[in-house]
Design a protein around this motif. Structure first.
Motif, mmCIF file in Angstrom:
data_model
loop_
_atom_site.group_PDB
_atom_site.id
_atom_site.type_symbol
_atom_site.label_atom_id
_atom_site.label_comp_id
_atom_site.label_asym_id
_atom_site.label_seq_id
_atom_site.Cartn_x
_atom_site.Cartn_y
_atom_site.Cartn_z
ATOM 1 N N GLY A 1 -21.398 38.035 28.360
ATOM 2 C CA GLY A 1 -22.778 37.669 28.043
ATOM 3 C C GLY A 1 -23.349 36.837 29.191
ATOM 4 O O GLY A 1 -22.654 36.536 30.157
ATOM 5 N N ASN A 2 -24.592 36.439 29.069
ATOM 6 C CA ASN A 2 -25.208 35.650 30.138
ATOM 7 C C ASN A 2 -24.636 34.238 30.227
ATOM 8 O O ASN A 2 -24.714 33.612 31.271
ATOM 9 N N THR A 3 -24.048 33.740 29.135
ATOM 10 C CA THR A 3 -23.459 32.392 29.153
ATOM 11 C C THR A 3 -21.932 32.457 29.230
ATOM 12 O O THR A 3 -21.312 31.841 30.080
ATOM 13 N N ASN A 4 -21.326 33.232 28.319
ATOM 14 C CA ASN A 4 -19.869 33.271 28.230
ATOM 15 C C ASN A 4 -19.311 34.682 28.365
ATOM 16 O O ASN A 4 -19.956 35.651 27.960
ATOM 17 N N ARG B 1 -12.056 32.697 26.199
ATOM 18 C CA ARG B 1 -13.462 32.538 26.555
ATOM 19 C C ARG B 1 -13.586 31.774 27.870
ATOM 20 O O ARG B 1 -12.942 30.749 28.060
ATOM 21 N N PHE C 1 -26.696 35.872 17.984
ATOM 22 C CA PHE C 1 -27.118 34.573 18.517
ATOM 23 C C PHE C 1 -26.395 34.272 19.829
ATOM 24 O O PHE C 1 -25.414 33.554 19.859
ATOM 25 N N GLY C 2 -26.858 34.854 20.920
ATOM 26 C CA GLY C 2 -26.267 34.596 22.237
ATOM 27 C C GLY C 2 -27.219 33.770 23.077
ATOM 28 O O GLY C 2 -27.957 32.938 22.544
ATOM 29 N N THR C 3 -27.202 33.991 24.383
ATOM 30 C CA THR C 3 -28.136 33.305 25.282
ATOM 31 C C THR C 3 -29.561 33.604 24.800
ATOM 32 O O THR C 3 -30.403 32.714 24.687
ATOM 33 N N ASN D 1 -30.077 27.601 22.133
ATOM 34 C CA ASN D 1 -29.843 26.583 23.165
ATOM 35 C C ASN D 1 -30.859 26.690 24.293
ATOM 36 O O ASN D 1 -31.219 25.681 24.907
ATOM 37 N N GLY E 1 -21.889 32.696 18.153
ATOM 38 C CA GLY E 1 -21.351 31.364 17.823
ATOM 39 C C GLY E 1 -22.213 30.547 16.873
ATOM 40 O O GLY E 1 -21.686 29.788 16.051
ATOM 41 N N LEU E 2 -23.522 30.683 16.967
ATOM 42 C CA LEU E 2 -24.385 29.815 16.170
ATOM 43 C C LEU E 2 -24.820 30.449 14.845
ATOM 44 O O LEU E 2 -25.519 29.813 14.058
HETATM 45 N N1 ADP Z 1 -19.470 27.815 18.040
HETATM 46 C C1 ADP Z 1 -20.494 27.390 18.795
HETATM 47 N N2 ADP Z 1 -21.100 26.197 18.531
HETATM 48 C C2 ADP Z 1 -22.140 25.780 19.294
HETATM 49 N N3 ADP Z 1 -22.638 26.456 20.330
HETATM 50 C C3 ADP Z 1 -22.074 27.619 20.626
HETATM 51 C C4 ADP Z 1 -20.980 28.166 19.889
HETATM 52 N N4 ADP Z 1 -20.652 29.359 20.435
HETATM 53 C C5 ADP Z 1 -21.504 29.545 21.452
HETATM 54 N N5 ADP Z 1 -22.358 28.512 21.569
HETATM 55 C C6 ADP Z 1 -23.450 28.372 22.500
HETATM 56 O O1 ADP Z 1 -24.393 29.356 22.138
HETATM 57 C C7 ADP Z 1 -24.979 29.935 23.308
HETATM 58 C C8 ADP Z 1 -24.708 31.410 23.313
HETATM 59 O O2 ADP Z 1 -23.322 31.609 23.443
HETATM 60 P P1 ADP Z 1 -22.687 33.054 23.502
HETATM 61 O O3 ADP Z 1 -22.759 33.664 22.140
HETATM 62 O O4 ADP Z 1 -21.348 32.962 24.125
HETATM 63 O O5 ADP Z 1 -23.761 33.735 24.474
HETATM 64 P P2 ADP Z 1 -23.682 34.995 25.435
HETATM 65 O O6 ADP Z 1 -23.011 36.084 24.671
HETATM 66 O O7 ADP Z 1 -25.116 35.270 25.734
HETATM 67 O O8 ADP Z 1 -22.918 34.583 26.657
HETATM 68 C C9 ADP Z 1 -24.380 29.226 24.511
HETATM 69 O O9 ADP Z 1 -25.284 28.223 24.920
HETATM 70 C C10 ADP Z 1 -23.084 28.629 23.950
HETATM 71 O O10 ADP Z 1 -22.709 27.462 24.624
#
Ligand code: ADP
Ligand code: PAZ
Ligand code: K
Length: 256
Positions: A8-11, A27, A130-132, A155, A222-223
């Protein structure tokens, strides 16, 4: 064993699938300059920490960040001697149709979520990730991806307030007890949390009205659990949805 990589764009998430279950989920932050050697150092350390035998025969990648794919391809080739399947590339066949405007690029994560949702639940779905960004993927009766909605991520919204307003601090999201905040922190949390509850509800209602039929709402990311609490925004939360989709697409390409 299959190594599934969801970037993803963050993780970036790595999961090992033994054909029946995921053995582990690892991760790391997404960074396009990370080399194949750096991935392997990190990956092999954690694998041995968990006592898993390094026996990867296949790799599948979904990436919303095109630049990271090069180093992940080198990683798969150099350390596991395999050519990865990359979702969205012509050589990767999808078990569902994609019905969008000609020439448009759909995020591979959204296609993977569609495949996973259809495999588990059948058609007529809304998948909220619920991603970036927070994405809504609409799945037709026959499992086709037919479009959706892209909203700023939770976020990202909080970070935008902090970046653009001198007096607003960086804060983490949480569920406020009430709507009227009596300090800056509470006011910001309330705006983003309750604003998001409204956003998810309104968008799902409008999608259902536009489609004029009942639809199941599945959430991931994650959220997602935070927003489920007492608000009944979705029918199910599935943490491993994207990873499941990668295993289905991998199997489909092996079989065809
Ligand atoms: N369990 C969690 N609790 C709080 N924040 C989280 C959790 N999981 C991910 N995040 C935050 O939510 C945002 C999206 O994360 P993620 O789902 O990994 O995004 P992406 O798939 O776009 O990389 C990021 O800012 C990450 O730090
Ligand atoms: C919307 C996204 C940025 C979401 O990415 P993520 O939040 O998972 O990092 C990604 O799916 C993307 O880049 N999509 C391309 C445009 C589209 O899907 O229509
Ligand atoms: K995602």
């Amino acid at each position: 064993m299959l190594l599934a990589i969801d970037c993803g764009n963050t993780n970036t998430v790595f999961s090992i699938w033994d054909g029946e279950k995921f053995l582990c989920t690892l991760r790391t932050s997404t960074h396009h300059a990370r080399t194949a050697d750096a991935y392997f150092t990190w990956f092999s350390t954690l694998i041995s920490h968990y006592g898993i035998k390094l026996d990867i025969t296949d790799v599948i990648i979904s990436s919303t960040v095109p630049r990271v794919v090069f180093n992940l391809r080198v990683f798969a080739d150099r350390f596991f001697g395999c050519r990865p399947i990359v979702v969205g590339k012509p050589e990767c066949d999808l078990p569902v149709a994609v019905r969008v405007d000609a020439g448009t690029q759909v995020g591979p994560d959204r296609l993977v979520n569609t495949v996973a949702g259809y495999d588990r639940h059948g058609g007529d779905l809304i998948i909220v990730d619920f991603g970036t960004a927070t994405t809504f993927d609409v799945v037709d009766t026959d499992g086709a991806y037919i479009g959706g909605v892209i909203s700023p991520g939770v976020n990202l919204s909080l970070e935008a307030l902090h970046q653009s307003a001198a007096a607003l601090p960086h804060i983490d999201i949480g569920k406020p007890q009430k709507v009227i905040g009596t300090n800056t922190f509470e006011c910001m949390q309330s705006g983003v949390f309750w604003g998001y509850v409204g956003l998810v509800r309104e968008i799902c209602d409008r999608i259902k009205a536009e489609r004029d039929r009942p639809m199941k709402v599945i959430s991931t990311g994650g959220l997602a659990p935070l927003f489920q609490q007492s608000e009944a925004l979705y029918d199910a939360f599935e943490e491993d949805l994207t990873m499941h989709g990668l295993t289905v697409i991998h199997q489909h390409n092996k079989d065809n």
